[in-house]
Write a protein that holds these residues in place. Structure first.
Motif, short mmCIF file in Angstrom:
data_model
loop_
_atom_site.label_atom_id
_atom_site.label_comp_id
_atom_site.label_asym_id
_atom_site.label_seq_id
_atom_site.Cartn_x
_atom_site.Cartn_y
_atom_site.Cartn_z
N ALA A 154 -46.90 -12.13 -39.07
CA ALA A 154 -47.71 -11.19 -39.88
C ALA A 154 -47.93 -11.34 -41.59
O ALA A 154 -48.96 -11.13 -42.29
N TYR A 155 -46.61 -10.71 -41.81
CA TYR A 155 -46.47 -11.03 -43.14
C TYR A 155 -47.34 -12.47 -44.16
O TYR A 155 -47.61 -12.73 -44.97
N THR A 156 -45.73 -13.29 -43.10
CA THR A 156 -46.33 -14.84 -43.63
C THR A 156 -48.52 -15.14 -43.79
O THR A 156 -48.60 -16.31 -44.22
N VAL A 157 -48.82 -14.90 -42.54
CA VAL A 157 -50.07 -15.08 -42.19
C VAL A 157 -51.02 -14.02 -43.91
O VAL A 157 -52.15 -14.99 -44.23
N GLY A 158 -50.89 -13.20 -43.56
CA GLY A 158 -51.26 -12.53 -45.13
C GLY A 158 -51.13 -13.15 -45.92
O GLY A 158 -51.68 -12.85 -47.26
N SER A 159 -50.00 -13.50 -45.91
CA SER A 159 -49.65 -14.28 -47.22
C SER A 159 -49.58 -15.48 -48.22
O SER A 159 -50.59 -16.20 -49.25
N MET A 160 -50.16 -16.21 -47.05
CA MET A 160 -50.27 -17.58 -47.20
C MET A 160 -51.68 -18.45 -46.40
O MET A 160 -52.35 -19.56 -46.18
N GLY A 161 -52.14 -16.96 -45.72
CA GLY A 161 -53.59 -17.44 -44.83
C GLY A 161 -53.47 -17.97 -43.22
O GLY A 161 -52.41 -18.44 -42.57
N LEU A 162 -54.44 -17.97 -42.54
CA LEU A 162 -54.45 -18.99 -41.60
C LEU A 162 -53.96 -20.04 -41.54
O LEU A 162 -53.61 -20.25 -39.55
N ALA A 163 -54.21 -20.90 -42.04
CA ALA A 163 -53.29 -22.66 -42.56
C ALA A 163 -52.04 -22.32 -41.63
O ALA A 163 -51.91 -23.21 -41.66
N THR A 164 -51.67 -21.31 -42.19
CA THR A 164 -50.04 -21.16 -41.58
C THR A 164 -49.69 -20.95 -39.92
O THR A 164 -49.21 -21.59 -39.00
N LEU A 165 -50.75 -21.23 -39.20
CA LEU A 165 -50.93 -20.97 -37.99
C LEU A 165 -50.13 -22.71 -37.28
O LEU A 165 -50.46 -23.75 -36.16
N VAL A 166 -51.60 -23.28 -38.64
CA VAL A 166 -51.82 -25.21 -37.70
C VAL A 166 -50.34 -25.37 -37.45
O VAL A 166 -49.83 -26.08 -36.37
N PRO A 167 -49.03 -25.26 -38.58
CA PRO A 167 -47.87 -25.75 -37.66
C PRO A 167 -47.66 -25.39 -36.47
O PRO A 167 -46.70 -26.20 -36.12
N LEU A 168 -47.56 -23.99 -36.83
CA LEU A 168 -47.11 -23.67 -35.11
C LEU A 168 -47.01 -24.26 -33.56
O LEU A 168 -46.93 -24.98 -33.32
N ALA A 169 -48.97 -24.46 -34.58
CA ALA A 169 -49.86 -25.11 -33.44
C ALA A 169 -49.76 -26.94 -32.19
O ALA A 169 -48.85 -27.20 -31.50
N ILE A 311 -30.72 -23.25 -44.23
CA ILE A 311 -31.95 -23.74 -44.19
C ILE A 311 -32.36 -22.09 -43.76
O ILE A 311 -31.61 -21.32 -42.81
N PRO A 312 -33.20 -21.44 -45.01
CA PRO A 312 -34.07 -20.19 -45.10
C PRO A 312 -33.90 -19.38 -43.86
O PRO A 312 -34.68 -19.97 -43.11
N THR A 313 -33.99 -18.18 -43.38
CA THR A 313 -33.91 -17.81 -42.45
C THR A 313 -35.59 -17.40 -41.36
O THR A 313 -35.90 -17.54 -40.86
N ALA A 314 -36.24 -17.15 -42.61
CA ALA A 314 -37.86 -17.24 -42.96
C ALA A 314 -38.41 -18.94 -41.83
O ALA A 314 -39.22 -18.15 -41.32
N ALA A 315 -38.36 -19.23 -42.77
CA ALA A 315 -38.63 -20.34 -42.10
C ALA A 315 -38.31 -20.89 -40.44
O ALA A 315 -39.36 -21.45 -39.45
N VAL A 316 -37.07 -20.51 -39.93
CA VAL A 316 -36.51 -20.55 -38.67
C VAL A 316 -37.14 -18.90 -38.64
O VAL A 316 -38.11 -18.88 -36.53
N MET A 317 -37.89 -18.06 -38.49
CA MET A 317 -38.82 -17.21 -38.07
C MET A 317 -40.18 -17.39 -37.74
O MET A 317 -41.07 -16.27 -37.25
N MET A 318 -40.59 -18.51 -38.40
CA MET A 318 -41.99 -18.39 -38.08
C MET A 318 -41.89 -19.21 -36.21
O MET A 318 -42.89 -18.96 -35.66
N ILE A 319 -41.01 -20.05 -36.22
CA ILE A 319 -40.96 -20.06 -34.50
C ILE A 319 -41.56 -19.23 -33.86
O ILE A 319 -41.75 -19.22 -32.41
N PHE A 320 -40.49 -17.94 -34.02
CA PHE A 320 -40.85 -16.88 -33.18
C PHE A 320 -41.80 -16.96 -32.68
O PHE A 320 -42.02 -16.00 -31.43
N GLY A 321 -43.39 -16.40 -33.53
CA GLY A 321 -44.24 -16.81 -33.36
C GLY A 321 -44.61 -17.03 -31.78
O GLY A 321 -45.39 -16.78 -31.14
N VAL A 322 -44.51 -18.62 -31.32
CA VAL A 322 -44.45 -19.29 -29.93
C VAL A 322 -43.66 -19.44 -29.56
O VAL A 322 -43.72 -20.70 -28.23
#
Length: 366
Positions: A154-169, A311-322
């Motif tokens: 939520a923080y990542t999407v709120g900060s960077m926008g919905l385009a953040t979900l594209v890499p996860l897809a 590698i920043p843990t935030a980058a790994v935390m993105m993977i938790f979304g999917v």
């Protein structure tokens, strides 16, 4: 807190906890060879797939989170080789040197396996209790992990926008495409080993579906053993290969951890050279052993590996979304890989006897 005792207990008990390693000899050796080849191929496949799609490229992590970990520093092969072996095991644990802990566990487990039973049993019992406790602790942590994942996403999407979900897809599509390739390779192995592909697919369908639905390899273990016995694998081979594979043959998980580590590096804007990627794969090849039956334990290994590589843990935390969607596929692949290992080893030993027809009732057994 979790990763060092989990890896240590899992690897040591996996090596020293199977008396069959001495009694079945050839089967043990052939099983371990198959496990290592299969998981190594999975690691390489995951790395190649994410390098091709570059799913994590172009992601800009929020500045507040981006400084969680320092940038990675390249190392020469001499330094990498020296760093494999711990100077001090307590120091290795304190500094989260996951590969050093894994190497120490391998040597410790091999030494423990050579002790006479009266001297080996007390320590092995303690380590088995430690491993089970760490498995339970991992499950407790993973209960609250979705809350952390939701907050981070939520923080990542709120900060960077919905385009953040594209890499996860793209990551999700890349992962399942890699699983399809892996399944095709397994089919070729079946053909090469002269194992009926269609009958094998029928035999593993139900346990694989159970693993897919529950995202737990352990939940599918009894059914997988029953179906392989019905398929024609002798009980003594099934009883050794499949449970051992749940510690050493994390085929679906191997694709996930290598793909996830490189995706996180791409998302963090860290370029990993070929030698650095090989180092990551070598680290994951050892560290991933012993945790296959624990739901989402691959994320624990992935976080520890990312930390050790800067590698920043935030980058790994993105993977938790999917992760839930990926976990379904990797658990099913773990189950299929262990069933395949049992069939291949039985054929290798000349002990596979496929019946004319598989039992029509799910409850029937041989």
């Amino acid at each position: 807190m979790i990763v060092a005792p989990l890896i240590f207990g899992g690897i040591v008990t996996g090596i020293a906890g199977h008396n069959e390693l001495r009694s079945v000899g050839r089967v043990a050796l052939k099983s371990l060879i198959f496990f290592e080849v299969a998981t190594t191929f999975g690691l390489i496949l995951g790395a190649v797939a994410i390098d091709v799609t570059q799913a994590g490229a172009g992601v800009t992590l929020p500045v507040v989170i981006q400084d969680v970990a320092p940038a990675a520093h390249p190392q020469g092969w001499q330094q990498i080789l020296l760093n494999i072996f711990p100077e001090n095991i307590a120091k290795a644990v304190a500094e989260n040197q996951i590969l050093q802990v894994a190497i120490f566990a391998l040597l410790f487990g091999a030494a423990l396996a050579t002790l006479p039973e009266p001297k080996r049993a007390p320590l092995l019992n303690v380590l088995q209790s430690l491993t089970e406790t760490m498995f339970r602790l991992t499950r407790i942590v993973m209960v609250v992990a979705p809350v952390a994942a939701g907050a981070a996403l939520a923080y990542t999407v709120g900060s960077m926008g919905l385009a953040t979900l594209v890499p996860l897809a793209k990551l999700l599509v890349t992962y399942y495409a890699a699983l399809v390739v892996f399944v095709l390779v397994l089919a070729l192995i079946l053909v090469f080993a002269r194992i009926p592909v269609r009958r094998f697919a029928i035999a593993v369908a139900e346990p694989a579906a159970l693993g897919f639905a529950t995202t737990s390899s352990e939940a599918a273990l009894p059914l997988a053993m029953e179906r392989m016995e019905e398929f024609g694998v002798p009980r003594w081979i099934v009883s050794f290969v499949i449970p051992t594979g749940y510690s050493f043959n994390m085929t679906g998980g191997s694709i996930f951890v290598s793909m996830g580590a490189i995706f996180a590096a791409q998302a963090a804007g860290i370029h990993l050279s070929f030698s650095q990627q090989m180092f990551v794969l070598a680290m994951l090849m050892i560290a991933s052993k012993g945790i296959a039956g624990v739901p989402r334990a691959g994320l624990v290994i992935l976080l520890a590996t990312a930390t050790s590589m800067g590698i920043p843990t935030a980058a790994v935390m993105m993977i938790f979304g999917v992760d839930v969607l990926m976990d379904m596929g990797r658990t099913a692949m773990n189950v299929i890989g262990n069933c395949l290992a049992a069939a291949v080893v039985a054929r290798w030993e000349g002990e596979l006897t496929v019946p004319p027809e598989l039992p029509s009732s799910p409850g029937m057994s041989s």
